[in-house]
Design an enzyme around this catalytic site. Structure first.
Site, PDB file in Angstrom:
ATOM      1  CB  CYS A 189      -0.975  -0.037   1.176  1.00 34.38           C
ATOM      2  SG  CYS A 189      -0.177  -0.111   2.798  1.00 34.38           S
ATOM      3  CG  ASN A 234       4.413  -1.728   5.218  1.00 36.25           C
ATOM      4  OD1 ASN A 234       5.493  -1.997   5.710  1.00 36.25           O
ATOM      5  ND2 ASN A 234       3.491  -2.638   5.068  1.00 36.25           N
ATOM      6  CB  CYS A 263      -3.563   1.565   7.039  1.00 38.85           C
ATOM      7  SG  CYS A 263      -3.218   3.045   8.026  1.00 38.85           S
ATOM      8  NE  ARG A 264      -4.484   1.461   1.764  1.00 43.74           N
ATOM      9  CZ  ARG A 264      -4.249   2.171   0.670  1.00 43.74           C
ATOM     10  NH1 ARG A 264      -5.103   2.084  -0.347  1.00 43.74           N
ATOM     11  NH2 ARG A 264      -3.194   2.953   0.592  1.00 43.74           N
ATOM     12  CB  SER A 265       0.249  -3.626   2.817  1.00 37.27           C
ATOM     13  OG  SER A 265       1.096  -2.741   3.497  1.00 37.27           O
ATOM     14  CG  ASP A 313      -5.132   5.534   2.493  1.00 35.52           C
ATOM     15  OD1 ASP A 313      -5.158   5.035   3.631  1.00 35.52           O
ATOM     16  OD2 ASP A 313      -4.212   6.255   2.069  1.00 35.52           O
TER      17      ASP A 313
HETATM   18  P1  4NP Z   1      -1.739   2.714   4.063  1.00 40.41           P
HETATM   19  O1  4NP Z   1      -2.359   4.066   4.691  1.00 40.41           O
HETATM   20  O2  4NP Z   1      -1.170   3.085   2.733  1.00 40.41           O
HETATM   21  O3  4NP Z   1      -2.923   1.811   3.958  1.00 40.41           O
HETATM   22  O4  4NP Z   1      -0.684   2.238   5.053  1.00 40.41           O
HETATM   23  C1  4NP Z   1      -1.624   5.250   4.808  1.00 40.41           C
HETATM   24  C2  4NP Z   1      -0.749   5.396   5.854  1.00 40.41           C
HETATM   25  C3  4NP Z   1      -0.048   6.591   6.004  1.00 40.41           C
HETATM   26  C4  4NP Z   1      -0.227   7.608   5.079  1.00 40.41           C
HETATM   27  C5  4NP Z   1      -1.107   7.427   4.023  1.00 40.41           C
HETATM   28  C6  4NP Z   1      -1.806   6.253   3.884  1.00 40.41           C
HETATM   29  N1  4NP Z   1       0.482   8.832   5.230  1.00 40.41           N
HETATM   30  O5  4NP Z   1       0.231   9.758   4.435  1.00 40.41           O
HETATM   31  O6  4NP Z   1       1.335   8.956   6.128  1.00 40.41           O
END
Ligand code: 4NP
Length: 167
Positions: free
Chosen positions: A12, A15, A17-19, A130
């Site tokens: 994602c 790294n 949240c989703r992955s 997201d």
């Molecule tokens: P992920 O979510 O891609 O599912 O891990 C996010 C985590 C952090 C951020 C964006 C999306 N960020 O902008 O820091």
């Protein structure tokens, strides 16, 4: 004949949240099916913002609510990682595009697939939204969408002819 091990990385953006949700859920599914020894599963982010951090607390809470094990350290996906993975599974289209741009060769770019394309109930090119700006419900939705895709992904990974690759 010993079945070969398949190496898969979920990717994602951050790294955290989703992955990590996807990684924990696939390990759990593989355990349930008695095939954990045939898979090496990890996760990474296209961005390095959170390198070295644990999962977002909302990710940890969602895993807890679903009885899934928690344990994660964020890392950025590197071009060199393609060589050691059979399949690189993107959580959304931007992640997939970034990964294909990063791939050193066309063969490695072809290892990139979109997770929800393994869910027979979702239209082509669907994404796991997201949840970063969301709440617990958004994290539960992300995990629900991930779990709907995993049986198809697991079948594809364990198929005799190896994982499919999309263009
Ligand atoms: P992920 O979510 O891609 O599912 O891990 C996010 C985590 C952090 C951020 C964006 C999306 N960020 O902008 O820091």
């Amino acid at each position: 004949m010993t079945a070969s091990v398949r190496r898969v990385t979920f990717v994602c953006l951050g790294n955290i949240c989703r992955s990590p949700l996807a990684s924990a859920a696939l390990r759990h599914l593989a355990d349930e099916h008695g095939v954990a020894d045939r898979l090496v599963v990890d996760s990474a982010g296209t961005a390095g913002y959170h390198e070295g951090e644990g999962a977002d607390p909302r990710t940890t809470a969602a895993l807890d609510r679903h009885g899934l094990p928690v344990g994660h350290r964020a890392r950025q996906f590197r071009a060199a990682d393609f060589a050691t993975r059979d399949l690189v599974v993107a959580l959304d289209r931007a992640n997939a595009e970034d990964l294909r741009r990063l791939a050193p060769t066309p063969e490695e770019a072809a290892k990139v697939v979109l997770l929800r394309d393994f869910d027979p109930g979702s239209p082509a090119d669907s994404e796991v939204p997201d949840p970063w700006y969301g709440n617990d419900d958004d994290f539960d939705l992300a995990l629900h969408l991930i779990e709907a895709s995993l049986p198809g992904l697991l079948d594809a990974l364990l198929a005799d002819d190896g994982p499919p690759a999309s263009p």
